[in-house]
Scaffold this active site. Structure first.
Site, PDB file in Angstrom:
ATOM      1  N   LYS A 260       0.843  -1.193   0.000  1.00 61.11           N
ATOM      2  CA  LYS A 260       0.000   0.000   0.000  1.00 61.11           C
ATOM      3  C   LYS A 260       0.874   1.235   0.000  1.00 61.11           C
ATOM      4  O   LYS A 260       2.002   1.192   0.508  1.00 61.11           O
ATOM      5  CB  LYS A 260      -0.877   0.013   1.261  1.00 61.11           C
ATOM      6  CG  LYS A 260      -2.086   0.894   1.140  1.00 61.11           C
ATOM      7  CD  LYS A 260      -3.148   0.203   0.321  1.00 61.11           C
ATOM      8  CE  LYS A 260      -4.482   0.857   0.397  1.00 61.11           C
ATOM      9  NZ  LYS A 260      -5.539  -0.091   0.018  1.00 61.11           N
TER      10      LYS A 260
ATOM     11  N   GLY B 147     -20.559   6.913   3.428  1.00 61.01           N
ATOM     12  CA  GLY B 147     -19.503   7.168   2.449  1.00 61.01           C
ATOM     13  C   GLY B 147     -19.984   6.900   1.040  1.00 61.01           C
ATOM     14  O   GLY B 147     -19.737   5.829   0.481  1.00 61.01           O
TER      15      GLY B 147
ATOM     16  N   GLY C  76     -18.838   3.561  -2.462  1.00 65.39           N
ATOM     17  CA  GLY C  76     -20.208   3.504  -1.948  1.00 65.39           C
ATOM     18  C   GLY C  76     -21.252   3.851  -2.997  1.00 65.39           C
ATOM     19  O   GLY C  76     -22.341   3.249  -3.038  1.00 65.39           O
TER      20      GLY C  76
ATOM     21  N   GLY D 160     -18.983   7.715  -1.835  1.00 63.90           N
ATOM     22  CA  GLY D 160     -17.915   8.191  -2.721  1.00 63.90           C
ATOM     23  C   GLY D 160     -17.687   7.213  -3.849  1.00 63.90           C
ATOM     24  O   GLY D 160     -18.617   6.558  -4.319  1.00 63.90           O
ATOM     25  N   ASN D 161     -16.426   7.104  -4.254  1.00 73.63           N
ATOM     26  CA  ASN D 161     -16.021   6.224  -5.354  1.00 73.63           C
ATOM     27  C   ASN D 161     -16.561   4.804  -5.273  1.00 73.63           C
ATOM     28  O   ASN D 161     -16.915   4.208  -6.277  1.00 73.63           O
ATOM     29  CB  ASN D 161     -14.490   6.092  -5.294  1.00 73.63           C
ATOM     30  CG  ASN D 161     -13.848   6.791  -6.456  1.00 73.63           C
ATOM     31  OD1 ASN D 161     -14.527   7.084  -7.440  1.00 73.63           O
ATOM     32  ND2 ASN D 161     -12.564   7.048  -6.354  1.00 73.63           N
TER      33      ASN D 161
END
Ligand code: GLU
Length: 398
Positions: A96, A208, A213, A210-211
């Protein structure tokens, strides 16, 4: 988050009767790259790439740009990636990356400079057969495209297989942008089927939107009309409507950079109030450690989907399980992203271009197999689904 990940590895090791050394080896991080990126404007930013385990293949995992990024968070996320790729049976390892920054405070020129400098610094340590980064929180195909370009300028590599999550037309795969959300929907549907709850009416709240969710919401609406989306949140506030929302309307609103606090005709809640809603399904698609000792007693939903990485800490997991809640664990629930990243990498390495149908079919079969194995391990060992996910991963990492 790191403590929770390591605690689950230790529990898995115990279930499988591993020696202390074997468990220590699973926790051990192979390499950490910690550096500083200086932008032309003079801004100095802390940057990281942690390479946890490459026993199954090249390190794999996203890069996030967020103010909460620090070495321990990146270590935790890298560790989760190794267990994720192993739990779903991909020939990849775990890593990561991150930069401690709020990308909204950067101009487009600075964002490109940051992305290129990040890739340039790491170029000797990454690559198609070494470490293949991807998008994560606040990073997208535009950022990845800059990184791939920089990597190819520095190394001469023209395969585009050095990063995944690229844009279509620049080596990206069809279906990659929606993959994490789509995978989450497939996994939840399969789990409910195994629990004998298939096609039941259920209400959903998504923390959330976002991208990840938002794709979950939109795909859930198409795939399972019996689920009704009654609440969703962004980083500032949540909206609730008893009669429900059309996820597509919320998606369009968010793409125009709307704030949910400005949504007409809905009750405005805080994120904490969303977590406490009396719904059937709570989807946690925001950040890590969203449910902890501080708010675990408020959760009323029976089914909780960990669509973000590490949204429930160890204490909250144990508490919720003791209250008979069902938690679909992150390393399975959100694995759709890295599964389609794997397809993208395969396509790049072999000069192929898969249809969206092929991508989605293959994604479905990976997800269903992973959930079936998860369920079986959980039943056989009388452990939670989260513990079972780690047991399955460990079996593939030994
Ligand atoms: N950032 C995503 C994750 O946490 C995707 C990683 C990837 O595609 O390599 O799983």
């Amino acid at each position: 988050m790191l403590d929770t990940a390591q605690a689950l590895i230790k529990r898995g090791g115990k279930t499988l009767g591993l020696s202390e050394k074997q468990t220590r080896d699973l926790i051990k991080i192979n390499k950490e790259h910690v550096f500083e990126i200086e932008l032309s404007s003079g801004k100095k930013l802390k940057a990281y790439r942690v390479q946890h385990n490459n026993k199954r293949g090249p390190y794999k995992g996203g890069i996030r740009f967020h103010t909460d990024v620090d070495l321990d968070e990146v270590r935790a996320l890298a560790t989760l990636m190794s267990f994720k790729t192993a739990a779903v049976g991909l020939p990849l390892g775990g890593g990561k990356g991150g930069v401690t920054v709020n990308p909204k405070t950067l101009s487009d020129v600075e964002l490109e400079e940051l992305s290129r400098k990040y890739a340039r610094y790491l170029a000797p340590h990454i690559g198609p057969n070494k470490d293949v980064p991807a998008p994560d929180v606040n990073t997208d195909s535009r950022i990845i495209d800059w990184m791939v370009d920089e990597y190819s300028v520095v190394t001469g590599d023209k395969t585009y297989a050095s990063f995944t999550g690229k844009s279509l037309g620049n080596g990206g795969s069809k279906g990659r942008d929606a993959a994490t959300g789509r995978g989450g929907v497939i996994a939840l549907q399969r789990l409910l089927e195994l629990l004998g709850k298939k096609d039941q009416k259920m209400t959903i709240a998504i923390q959330g939107f976002g991208n990840v969710g938002s794709f979950f919401g939109v795909i859930a609406k198409d795939e399972q009309p019996k689920w009704q989306l009654v609440a969703a949140s962004d980083s500032k506030s949540a909206i609730y409507s008893k009669t429900g929302f059309d996820a597509r309307d919320l998606d369009v609103f968010k793409q125009k950079k709307g704030r949910f606090s400005n949504w007409p005709n809905a009750t405005i809640l805080t994120n904490e109030e969303l977590i406490a809603l009396d719904v059937d399904i709570l989807v946690l698609a925001a950040l890590g450690d969203s449910v902890t000792e501080n708010n675990m007693a408020n959760v009323k939903a029976k089914y909780i989907v960990e669509l973000a990485n590490g949204p429930i800490n160890e204490a909250a997991h144990d508490y919720l399980i003791s209250k008979d809640k069902v938690i679909l664990p992150d390393i399975i629930a959100n694995s759709g992203g890295v599964i389609v990243s794997y397809f993208e990498w395969v396509q790049n390495c072999n000069g192929q271009d898969w249809t969206a149908e092929k991508v989605n079919d293959q994604l479905k079969s990976y997800m269903i197999k992973a959930v079936d194995t998860l369920y079986k391990t959980s039943k056989e060992n009388k452990i939670s689904l989260k513990e079972a996910a780690f047991v399955n991963a460990i079996k593939n990492l030994l």
